[in-house]
Write an enzyme that holds these catalytic residues in place. Sequence first.
Site: not given
Length: 326
Positions: A117, A141, A145
């Site tokens: 991402s 998050y 990643k």
Amino acid sequence: MTWLITGGAGYIGAHVVRAMTGAGEKVVALDDLSAGVPGRLPADVPLVRGSSLDGGTLKRVLAEHEVTGVLHLAARKQVAESVAQPTRYYRENVGGLATLLDAVAEAGIRRFVFSSSAAVYGDPRVDLITEETPCAPVNPYGETKLAGEWLVRAAGRAHGIATTCLRYFNVAGAAAPELADTGVFNIVPMVFDRLTRDEAPRIFGDDYPTPDGTCVRDYIHVADLAEAHLAAARRLSDGDPAGDLTVNIGRGEGVSVRELITAIGEVTGDTRAPLVEPRRPGDAPRAVASAARASELLGWTARRSVHEMVGSAWRGWQLHQAADRR
């Protein structure tokens, strides 16, 4: 080749399945169905219900379907949720990846594509984000990643696995109405939801250092994103000499929030003025990809416009709204 696609019944995963099978690739989907929808998959694609945290299921699927490559899309992906539940995000996104890589290495699989991402970059103050832009994620998050990329590369070196990490920018649209995003977490469905409830769209902050004061983002059609996965898989199938590739997946063009809402109004016919509310914490003023490496090394370039994204997403939204009313 047989490719395992984790998260294959999800919004993005189902598009990847269709791109792969449409190009003649053999695939099997793994999904725990926490967000996936079985009906998104073609009838001839095997769907195994299971989690990447379940090593036993992974070993069985890899063996029974004679898997020779993996496209790993399964993950939790909501920023606010990751802030509230960081341990869950690390457990599922990083722990699940570790379990999957163990099974892949044990099975002797040598090709692995990881869905990463643009969140790994955090808030870089640059005009275009290249793959060399320093990574400094600003939420759990994005951290998971980035940690996932580190883990994929380390496992690749240790076990002779050729790897590719795809850093997605902002995904929208649908290749077919039935494949549309049904969650209300990203900006396009969030605006659709407001309009459906006869409420004006919202803009969070109009005083950013951008041409119209609203945040600027790089939006990519999900069908283009799916084709990028196909290109990455094919490069690995052909024997990628590098075996360790990290690539931005975006259009390389910035669109402001206000411009996007204007496009949504043109498609839906609802052109009411948006409400301007205070900034949200952590929103970067600008995040636009350099897509040069994807073009050079994958032979891939995004082809679909913002209006195509919005129009296809709106058709999908209307289909699902009609189904919900029945």
